[in-house]
Structures are given as C-alpha cells and as structure tokens.
Design a protein around this motif. Structure first.
Motif, PDB file in Angstrom:
ATOM      1  N   PHE A  43     -13.239  38.091   7.288  1.00 19.81           N
ATOM      2  CA  PHE A  43     -11.828  37.747   7.150  1.00 19.81           C
ATOM      3  C   PHE A  43     -11.608  37.058   5.819  1.00 19.81           C
ATOM      4  O   PHE A  43     -12.511  36.510   5.199  1.00 19.81           O
ATOM      5  CB  PHE A  43     -11.360  36.857   8.309  1.00 19.81           C
ATOM      6  CG  PHE A  43     -12.137  35.583   8.442  1.00 19.81           C
ATOM      7  CD1 PHE A  43     -11.707  34.433   7.811  1.00 19.81           C
ATOM      8  CD2 PHE A  43     -13.298  35.534   9.207  1.00 19.81           C
ATOM      9  CE1 PHE A  43     -12.415  33.252   7.935  1.00 19.81           C
ATOM     10  CE2 PHE A  43     -14.009  34.363   9.335  1.00 19.81           C
ATOM     11  CZ  PHE A  43     -13.573  33.215   8.699  1.00 19.81           C
ATOM     12  N   ASN A  44     -10.342  37.145   5.385  1.00 20.04           N
ATOM     13  CA  ASN A  44      -9.906  36.402   4.203  1.00 20.04           C
ATOM     14  C   ASN A  44      -8.566  35.762   4.541  1.00 20.04           C
ATOM     15  O   ASN A  44      -8.226  35.642   5.716  1.00 20.04           O
ATOM     16  CB  ASN A  44      -9.839  37.324   2.972  1.00 20.04           C
ATOM     17  CG  ASN A  44      -8.878  38.478   3.171  1.00 20.04           C
ATOM     18  OD1 ASN A  44      -7.886  38.361   3.884  1.00 20.04           O
ATOM     19  ND2 ASN A  44      -9.172  39.601   2.538  1.00 20.04           N
ATOM     20  N   THR A  46      -5.604  36.909   4.427  1.00 18.90           N
ATOM     21  CA  THR A  46      -4.565  37.795   4.967  1.00 18.90           C
ATOM     22  C   THR A  46      -5.063  38.843   5.952  1.00 18.90           C
ATOM     23  O   THR A  46      -4.273  39.425   6.679  1.00 18.90           O
ATOM     24  CB  THR A  46      -3.839  38.537   3.829  1.00 18.90           C
ATOM     25  OG1 THR A  46      -4.801  39.323   3.115  1.00 18.90           O
ATOM     26  CG2 THR A  46      -3.145  37.569   2.888  1.00 18.90           C
ATOM     27  N   HIS A  47      -6.357  39.125   5.951  1.00 18.72           N
ATOM     28  CA  HIS A  47      -6.861  40.211   6.785  1.00 18.72           C
ATOM     29  C   HIS A  47      -8.111  39.788   7.558  1.00 18.72           C
ATOM     30  O   HIS A  47      -8.860  38.931   7.118  1.00 18.72           O
ATOM     31  CB  HIS A  47      -7.244  41.424   5.920  1.00 18.72           C
ATOM     32  CG  HIS A  47      -6.089  42.090   5.282  1.00 18.72           C
ATOM     33  ND1 HIS A  47      -5.458  41.584   4.164  1.00 18.72           N
ATOM     34  CD2 HIS A  47      -5.434  43.226   5.601  1.00 18.72           C
ATOM     35  CE1 HIS A  47      -4.470  42.389   3.811  1.00 18.72           C
ATOM     36  NE2 HIS A  47      -4.438  43.387   4.667  1.00 18.72           N
ATOM     37  N   THR A  49     -11.356  41.910   9.520  1.00 20.34           N
ATOM     38  CA  THR A  49     -11.993  43.202   9.715  1.00 20.34           C
ATOM     39  C   THR A  49     -12.903  43.118  10.929  1.00 20.34           C
ATOM     40  O   THR A  49     -13.870  42.349  10.946  1.00 20.34           O
ATOM     41  CB  THR A  49     -12.818  43.605   8.477  1.00 20.34           C
ATOM     42  OG1 THR A  49     -11.956  43.609   7.342  1.00 20.34           O
ATOM     43  CG2 THR A  49     -13.428  44.977   8.650  1.00 20.34           C
TER      44      THR A  49
END
Length: 133
Positions: A43-44, A46-47, A49
C-alpha cells in the motif's frame, strides 16, 4: 425465438440527489486471513494492492438508501486478473465474492420463500413413482 430477442421490461427510474444509492465498506483484517500474510499486501498513500488468486475474508457493511435497508456480515472473496471491463478501458483485476449476511435492518421480503413453500407443498401432494413399491 431461441433467445434471439430480449423481453422488454419497463422499470421506473429516478435520480437520487441527497445520498449515494448504495454504500459498501469492507474490513480486511490481515492478521486473520487463511491464505494471505501482511507481506502479500502492499500500500501507499492512495492505493492498496491485494494478492490475486488468494482466498480472503472480510467483514462488510452495506447500506441501500433507496430501500432504506442495511446489513452486515462476512465476505468470502478472491481477486483475479481481468482484461475485460464495461466500466474502464484499463481493467487490472476483478473480485468474486459471497456475502454471508449476519444482521439486517429494513423491510425483508418473503415473496420468494413463500413461492418456494407453495411449490414444495404442490410437489409433496404429487404421487411419486416410488410410492407404489
């Protein structure tokens, strides 16, 4: 017509201005997954995975504002690769899921269960071929 034409069904529609039609929230606890570890997820800001081809469990909460109903439960899901979409030109994945409802608030319709009860009662009254043996 062998399925070559579709039956036209008139359905009323309207615009909802004051709320989204449906809200759905998932809660994936990465400490409680049968086949996924925290290392499988990235993750970052905004997203996030999630891994493909892995069985996952989530809690969910769903509200349908049109019908004034809400439910909560357990979601059994898997994410798979997907190259086709009617929503976007660049699809990456799809999700298959089974919702297991635990709580419900709203007007529960029993039309389908009443119809099934009626069919079962009709079947019970029929003479069965093995009844004579």
């Amino acid at each position: 017509n062998q399925g070559s034409t579709y039956k036209k069904i008139e359905m009323p529609s309207f615009v909802v201005d004051d709320a989204p039609v449906t809200e759905l929230v998932y809660y994936f606890d990465l400490n409680e997954q049968p086949n996924v570890t925290k290392d499988d997820v990235s993750f970052n800001g905004t997203h996030i995975t999630l891994p493909l081809h892995k069985h996952m469990l989530a809690g969910y909460s769903k509200t349908n504002h049109i019908y004034n109903e809400s439910e909560t439960g357990i979601n059994t899901a898997a994410f798979l690769p997907n190259t086709f979409s009617v929503v976007t030109d660049k699809p990456l994945s799809s999700m298959i899921e089974k919702l297991h409802m635990l709580t419900y608030e709203g007007n529960w319709s029993e039309v389908r269960s009443e119809r099934n009860r009626e069919i079962n009662n009709q079947r019970k009254s029929l003479e069965q071929p093995w009844d004579d043996e």
